[in-house]
Design a protein around this motif. Structure first.
Motif, mmCIF file in Angstrom:
data_model
loop_
_atom_site.group_PDB
_atom_site.id
_atom_site.type_symbol
_atom_site.label_atom_id
_atom_site.label_comp_id
_atom_site.label_asym_id
_atom_site.label_seq_id
_atom_site.Cartn_x
_atom_site.Cartn_y
_atom_site.Cartn_z
ATOM 1 N N GLU A 79 -11.483 -24.889 3.099
ATOM 2 C CA GLU A 79 -10.604 -24.775 4.018
ATOM 3 C C GLU A 79 -9.266 -24.036 3.870
ATOM 4 O O GLU A 79 -8.936 -23.900 2.780
ATOM 5 C CB GLU A 79 -9.991 -26.123 4.271
ATOM 6 N N ALA A 80 -9.160 -22.876 4.753
ATOM 7 C CA ALA A 80 -8.195 -21.715 4.374
ATOM 8 C C ALA A 80 -6.673 -22.427 4.463
ATOM 9 O O ALA A 80 -6.470 -23.203 5.471
ATOM 10 C CB ALA A 80 -8.347 -20.684 5.526
ATOM 11 N N VAL A 81 -5.965 -22.019 3.445
ATOM 12 C CA VAL A 81 -4.620 -22.598 3.251
ATOM 13 C C VAL A 81 -3.521 -21.298 3.451
ATOM 14 O O VAL A 81 -2.703 -21.646 3.580
ATOM 15 C CB VAL A 81 -4.440 -23.313 2.088
ATOM 16 N N ALA A 82 -4.311 -20.222 2.901
ATOM 17 C CA ALA A 82 -3.198 -18.909 3.164
ATOM 18 C C ALA A 82 -4.135 -17.762 3.088
ATOM 19 O O ALA A 82 -5.327 -17.768 2.948
ATOM 20 C CB ALA A 82 -2.224 -19.009 1.818
ATOM 21 N N CYS A 83 -3.406 -16.408 3.243
ATOM 22 C CA CYS A 83 -4.289 -15.412 3.442
ATOM 23 C C CYS A 83 -3.286 -14.290 3.006
ATOM 24 O O CYS A 83 -1.901 -14.346 3.004
ATOM 25 C CB CYS A 83 -4.520 -14.980 4.838
ATOM 26 N N VAL A 84 -4.235 -13.167 2.753
ATOM 27 C CA VAL A 84 -3.024 -12.013 2.278
ATOM 28 C C VAL A 84 -3.683 -10.856 2.920
ATOM 29 O O VAL A 84 -4.951 -10.923 3.215
ATOM 30 C CB VAL A 84 -3.458 -11.691 0.730
ATOM 31 N N VAL A 85 -2.845 -9.923 3.357
ATOM 32 C CA VAL A 85 -3.206 -8.925 4.020
ATOM 33 C C VAL A 85 -2.773 -7.657 3.420
ATOM 34 O O VAL A 85 -1.755 -7.467 3.037
ATOM 35 C CB VAL A 85 -2.502 -8.774 5.509
ATOM 36 N N ALA A 86 -4.025 -6.504 2.967
ATOM 37 C CA ALA A 86 -3.574 -5.668 2.212
ATOM 38 C C ALA A 86 -4.284 -4.409 2.855
ATOM 39 O O ALA A 86 -4.977 -4.399 3.526
ATOM 40 C CB ALA A 86 -4.097 -5.840 0.734
ATOM 41 N N THR A 87 -4.041 -3.389 1.809
ATOM 42 C CA THR A 87 -4.399 -1.803 2.444
ATOM 43 C C THR A 87 -6.082 -1.652 2.366
ATOM 44 O O THR A 87 -6.454 -0.913 2.560
ATOM 45 C CB THR A 87 -3.823 -0.827 1.683
ATOM 46 N N ASP A 88 -6.541 -2.524 1.200
ATOM 47 C CA ASP A 88 -7.955 -2.543 1.076
ATOM 48 C C ASP A 88 -8.542 -4.112 0.674
ATOM 49 O O ASP A 88 -7.424 -4.753 0.327
ATOM 50 C CB ASP A 88 -8.293 -1.537 0.254
ATOM 51 N N ARG A 89 -9.806 -4.029 0.809
ATOM 52 C CA ARG A 89 -10.419 -5.407 0.575
ATOM 53 C C ARG A 89 -10.180 -5.977 -0.681
ATOM 54 O O ARG A 89 -9.957 -7.164 -1.134
ATOM 55 C CB ARG A 89 -11.502 -5.754 1.206
ATOM 56 N N TYR A 90 -10.107 -4.963 -1.897
ATOM 57 C CA TYR A 90 -9.971 -5.359 -3.123
ATOM 58 C C TYR A 90 -8.840 -5.974 -3.674
ATOM 59 O O TYR A 90 -8.447 -6.557 -4.086
ATOM 60 C CB TYR A 90 -10.280 -4.362 -4.006
ATOM 61 N N LYS A 91 -7.770 -5.112 -3.065
ATOM 62 C CA LYS A 91 -6.178 -5.395 -3.408
ATOM 63 C C LYS A 91 -6.145 -6.870 -2.504
ATOM 64 O O LYS A 91 -5.331 -7.715 -3.264
ATOM 65 C CB LYS A 91 -5.397 -4.295 -2.807
ATOM 66 N N ALA A 92 -6.514 -7.075 -1.331
ATOM 67 C CA ALA A 92 -6.587 -8.422 -0.681
ATOM 68 C C ALA A 92 -7.149 -9.634 -1.697
ATOM 69 O O ALA A 92 -6.242 -10.656 -1.891
ATOM 70 C CB ALA A 92 -6.990 -8.300 0.570
ATOM 71 N N ALA A 93 -8.051 -9.278 -2.124
ATOM 72 C CA ALA A 93 -8.806 -10.269 -3.008
ATOM 73 C C ALA A 93 -8.146 -10.660 -4.120
ATOM 74 O O ALA A 93 -7.952 -11.839 -4.608
ATOM 75 C CB ALA A 93 -10.401 -10.140 -3.208
ATOM 76 N N ASP A 94 -7.632 -9.417 -4.894
ATOM 77 C CA ASP A 94 -6.856 -9.661 -6.185
ATOM 78 C C ASP A 94 -5.622 -10.422 -6.077
ATOM 79 O O ASP A 94 -5.112 -11.308 -6.843
ATOM 80 C CB ASP A 94 -6.592 -8.292 -6.872
ATOM 81 N N ALA A 95 -4.854 -10.294 -4.802
ATOM 82 C CA ALA A 95 -3.669 -10.827 -4.866
ATOM 83 C C ALA A 95 -3.728 -12.203 -4.433
ATOM 84 O O ALA A 95 -2.623 -12.796 -4.768
ATOM 85 C CB ALA A 95 -2.960 -10.081 -3.526
#
Lengths: 778, 293
Positions: A105-121
């Motif tokens: 279940e989703a609890v938070a999200c990151v929005v970034a300039t590319d999908r790799y940075k989003a996943a890393d953060a």
């Protein structure tokens, strides 16, 4: 009629197989941002603290949010099927705010300039949980002492249906067979994972999604997010399969719009396969108790069904309705005096369940066809003979069943006759007897499944009576262009089925134009304003008929113009091969000439609007009822438990066939999916509620290498409920094949004292079953 | 695929690769065909600091005749091995097992050495390597060394390679005439890992087994050699007696202890007791097939 019935190669395929498609994940928009979700690692927990601040400081990160940041605007994911008075529909925030109720279940999200940075953060988000007890077993969940998934308890609803005097049917019945079957939980595995893109231009929004239901989605998203419907456009670009899993309004779709609105930039999210295994809604997961009462000669008196259906943690779009789609199918093709059905929906701390290919009907067909084999064994009849004694004879149609459905047509005798001939039934039975006699370690089993299903969903009034939130009509527009070419707009939303080809065939015959001259548009609410989308084997039987009816209207308009130009009365014109001719004179005008004349508008009948187009909406009076006979021969190695399908014959009656190639493809794919449930696939949660089958190495989806050559054939008994005579074929293979396979396995092992093997019938499970009945230690 | 960040180098020679690996330190990984490593990266189960890509080093791709052995370069693909006339003629068990690895796409990308260096006991090749007493050659900036198969598989996913060593090839001994071979793989779908596998080589003479070599796949954290069965098979008659003569079946009897000393894993596909049962049944089948091959 020349195009309908011909095995046209699909117009769609050249694009698909040369990679010239536009999947949602291919869509790039200026300034686009990428979303990654932090998901709960716990089945059930209170969220004590979330801090997304550290993630916001990671490279490339534009924003990070938790559920709390959207608590005021994210609403609750919709359930459009409140099945009963007592149904409990818990609040379902797209991102959890206070509590998580399943792993993933989703609890938070990151929005970034590319999908790799989003996943890393994601790793930088700080979150603290207070663990709560997982609720995994349905029967335990219903006890008074069970921990609660939701405040209101773990019972989602109860639903009963019955007809006839069930007590009388069971009282003094010479034979009663009472069984419990497990419909394991399955994970839909569409080739294209879910993906969503949302963009905003001031107060207008465009959502691209890998969805089966752009039209329903638009309505639901407007209601959930408050974005006005007329400012929201939903586009389903090329969509790579769904099998029900994309018949949903997902958290990620809602949040994409909210993030685009909050940030003023386009956002994209594409799931990984492992993320999808956890968070695509699951299928099946029922515990089925079925009892049959019969005479000594095998004739059925009545059937009682009691289901526990695992809803998972929340009710999603049509979650509670899925088991009820099976409620009218536990009687199958058989006649009986009484029927009783009860279902309890149960909340657990697992991914919610919802529609998966067949949706309720495979479950019903499985339990019925399995118990029919058990009854055959009990009364000492060949399973086919038992079915013959009970099925509706072809001269009895239309026939109103004990479940109060009226089957319009069918011919079970013909399909069974054809199947047994193709299968070599008697010869295989002789081989089986020989292997039993020789005590061959490899035993042969023969499985029978004589199924029917209700599809072509469906009559709006019937859906309304079942508390379904929408109707079941479908819309089409057909327009002739000045040069005589034809554009079709369909409200149906294909994701692999071949609508463009099939619709072109229907139009080519109806208007007398070449197949190549037809193009079909779909899947964009700005292009196709009305639609009820694609699921439940409904596209052809509802949407295809709407196309035909729109063509008929166009043809009638053209007839008025032709009559005017030919100075004849419309009734004196005959239409053939694309031209109107005056009977007896030979003078005529082609429909293309008429299209140009309408465009020029120089010489039209008084009051005729210069447009050769029409809309039609079809709402059928009844469901359609494909049926068929499937036979499966399986070799079971009693030493290792390994099974191998030796031959599989499917004779289906899907009514009139528009394109035999497409029907063949649907049957093959359906068989693969049904066999997958019988032998291979199961979503497994451990005792803490962690999903163990998160990869294809653990969730075993079979490929062509694991399946036999299928022998397929058809009988053709036209449906009488629509003018095309079609019934639908999307789910038939899945519905029929699962019981055919398991019946074959049990048949192989019956001399060893085996009466059931729980699905999936893995080699280990077969070996343990044999070890158990031998009385030896496993 | 969204792995964690890593550095990537693609050396032009084996010598450069050894340097690069030494420079990159303990957390570097060697990348060849990527068929085992990339899934681990994708799932973020592995976090290498640097990938040293040896996939294009043609000097690792050789398959050549070494007289008493066949040398298979670590970078040869499974497909290269399956198709090699030399391998098929001189050490057919290797080709038989390599042909069962995963699916055609993996066999065209995945490398023979990579699969062995991954040291997954569920892989098909490790059991063959221990059954045939293969010898592994490894290179580092400090030179080359040889590692016998019996010492190569240290633990689950743990080969006897130092962090700065690259597996360069495998010597497969030629067993000579009179041997029959079989690899018996038991799995649920064509692409899935072996639940249990048995590699068998059997030398026959005058209707009895003279010598046998048996390796077991996925019966413990490393591939196993079924030495007890090998000993019990010596001298066993290949053909079971007719039922009227008591039906004695020395091969089946000899395989009864195939699971002895194993510690099979428990996972979604099988529990240990079932794996032990399979080891016995499949060893019998593999030996019988090899004896008749």
């Amino acid at each position: 009629m020349t195009e309908v019935g011909s095995a046209r190669r699909r117009k769609e395929d050249a694009r698909l197989i040369t990679g010239r498609t536009q999947w949602t994940d291919n869509i790039q928009l200026p300034g686009m941002l990428y979303v990654a979700y932090l998901r709960s690692p716990m089945a059930h927990a209170r969220i004590v603290r979330v801090d997304t601040g550290p993630a916001r400081r990671e490279p490339g990160v534009v924003a990070a949010f938790s559920g709390r940041d959207f608590a005021q605007e994210q609403g609750s994911l919709p359930c459009a099927w409140p099945v009963s008075e007592d149904v409990v529909i818990p609040d379902h925030p797209p991102m959890a705010v206070h509590e998580v109720r399943y792993v993933g279940e989703a609890v938070a999200c990151v929005v970034a300039t590319d999908r790799y940075k989003a996943a890393d953060a994601l790793a930088a988000i700080e979150i603290e949980y207070e663990e709560l007890p997982a609720v995994l077993d349905m029967a335990e969940a219903l006890t008074d002492t069970a921990p609660k998934v939701h405040e209101a308890g773990n019972r989602a609803f109860t639903w009963r249906f019955g007809n006839g005097d069930i007590d009388a049917a069971f009282r003094d019945a010479p034979v009663v067979v009472d069984r419990t079957y497990v419909q394991q939980r399955l994970i839909p595995s569409a080739m294209e994972p879910r993906a969503v893109v949302a963009a905003t231009d001031g107060d207008a929004f465009t959502l691209y999604s890998a969805t089966q239901i752009p039209h329903i989605l638009r309505v639901m998203l407007a209601l959930t997010t408050g974005i006005p419907e007329h400012r929201l456009r939903v586009i389903a670009p090329d969509v790579g399969g769904g099998f029900g899993s994309k018949l949903q309004v997902t958290a990620e779709e809602v949040l994409a719009l909210l993030l685009a609105r909050r940030l003023g930039r386009p956002v994209k999210w594409t799931e990984s396969r492992s993320e999808g295994n956890m968070t695509v809604h699951h299928g099946r997961d029922q515990l089925q108790r079925i009892s049959v009462a019969a005479e000594r000669d095998g004739r059925l008196r009545g059937i009682k069904v009691d289901l526990l259906a695992d809803m998972g943690a929340y009710l999603m779009l049509v979650t509670p309705g899925i088991p009820l789609l099976g409620a009218f199918m536990y009687n199958g093709i058989y006649k009986m005096d009484a029927y009783d059905f009860g279902c309890t929906g149960v909340f657990t701390t697992k991914m919610p369940t919802d529609a998966y290919r067949g949706a309720g009907r495979p479950e019903a067909t499985y339990a019925l066809e399995r118990v029919m084999d058990e009854l055959a064994a009990e009364v000492g009849l060949d399973p086919l003979e038992l079915r013959r004694r009970n099925w509706i004879r072809h001269e009895e149609f239309p026939y109103t069943t004990i479940a109060n459905l009226t089957y319009d047509s069918g011919n079970y005798e013909a399909a069974t006759e054809r199947a047994t001939t193709l299968f070599g039934y008697d010869k295989l039975r002789a081989e089986q007897a020989d292997r039993r006699e020789r005590r061959d370690p490899v035993q042969l089993g023969i499985g029978v499944s004589t199924y029917t299903e209700m599809c072509g969903l469906a009559p709006s009034r019937v859906l309304g009576s079942l508390s379904y939130g929408a109707g079941g009509w479908e819309h089409a527009s057909v327009r002739m262009l000045p040069t005589g070419k034809v554009e079709v707009v369909t409200g149906s939303s294909p994701h692999g089925q071949g609508h463009v080809t099939a619709w072109s065939q229907i139009v080519a015959d109806a208007l007398g134009v070449p197949f190549e001259d037809v193009s079909v548009m779909h899947g964009d609410t700005a292009v196709s304003p009305r639609g009820m989308d694609t699921y439940g084997s409904r596209s052809l039987a509802v949407g295809g008929v709407a196309v035909l009816q729109a063509c008929d209207k166009v043809k009638e308009k053209a007839r008025q113009v032709a009559a005017h130009l030919l100075e004849a009365s419309p009734e004196d014109l005959e239409f053939a091969e694309g031209s109107f001719r005056v009977r007896g004179t030979g003078a005529g005008r082609s429909i293309q000439e008429i299209a140009l004349a309408v465009f020029a508008a120089h010489d039209l009948p008084d009051g005729f609007e210069p447009a050769l187009d029409a809309d039609a909406t079809f709402d059928p009076e009844n469901f359609s009822y494909p049926h068929g006979t499937h036979l499966c021969a399986i070799e079971v190695d009693t030493e290792t438990g390994q099974s191998r399908i030796r031959s599989y014959v499917a004779v289906d009656d899907v009514g009139k066939v528009v394109n035999p190639l497409i029907v063949e493809g649907q049957v093959h794919g359906g068989l693969a999916q049904g066999i997958a449930q019988a032998l291979f696939e199961e979503a497994v949660y451990d005792a803490d509620g962690n999903l163990l089958t998160t990869t294809m190495a653990d969730y075993l989806m079979p490929t062509a290498a694991d399946l036999p050559d299928f022998v397929t054939d058809r009988t053709e008994t036209p449906a009488t409920s629509n003018p095309l005579g079609v019934k639908g074929v999307g789910e038939a293979g899945t519905i029929a094949s699962t019981p055919a396979v398991v019946n074959a396995i049990v048949d192989a092992l019956r001399p060893h004292g085996v009466h059931d093997v729980r699905m999936p019938c893995t080699p280990e499970r077969i070996w343990r079953t044999l070890a158990g009945v031998r009385g030896g230690a496993a | 695929m969204i792995p964690a960040a890593f550095d990537y180098v693609r050396p032009e020679s084996l010598a450069e690769a050894c340097e690069a690996l030494a420079d990159a330190g303990e957390d570097a990984k060697v990348l060849a065909g990527g068929q085992s490593l990339l899934p681990l990266l994708r799932l973020r189960l592995s976090f290498p600091s640097t990938l040293v890509d040896v996939g294009r080093l043609t000097e690792l791709h050789d398959i050549r005749d070494g007289g008493d052995h066949v040398f298979i370069g670590a970078g040869a693909t499974h497909y290269d091995v399956v198709r090699s006339p030399l391998v098929n003629a001189a050490c057919p068990l290797v080709a038989l097992a390599a042909a069962t690895v995963a699916d055609p796409a993996v066999r065209h990308r995945g490398t023979f050495g990579g699969a062995l260096a991954h040291a997954d006991p569920a892989g098909d090749l490790p059991a063959v390597a221990v059954a045939l007493d293969c010898v592994f050659t490894a290179r580092s900036a400090n030179g080359e060394r040889e590692i016998p198969a019996a010492e190569f598989f240290v633990d689950y996913l743990e080969p006897a390679l130092a962090p700065d060593e690259i597996l360069t090839g495998i010597r497969v001994p030629k067993l000579g005439p009179g041997w029959g071979y079989h690899y018996e793989k038991f799995h649920r779908t064509a692409q899935s890992w072996a639940i249990v596998g048995v590699a068998a080589a059997v030398r026959r003479s005058n209707g009895v087994v003279e010598e046998a070599r048996i390796g077991l796949t996925n019966m413990g954290p490393t591939p196993l050699r079924a030495r007890g069965v090998e000993d019990a098979l010596r001298g066993a008659g290949i053909h079971p007696a007719a039922p009227d003569d008591g039906g004695a079946d020395p091969i089946r009897d000899a395989c009864g202890e195939a699971a002895a000393g194993s510690s099979p894993p428990s996972d979604l596909h099988a529990q240990p007791d079932y794996r032990r049962h399979l080891a016995r049944a499949l060893t019998h089948r593999a030996v019988r097939a090899a004896a008749r091959a």
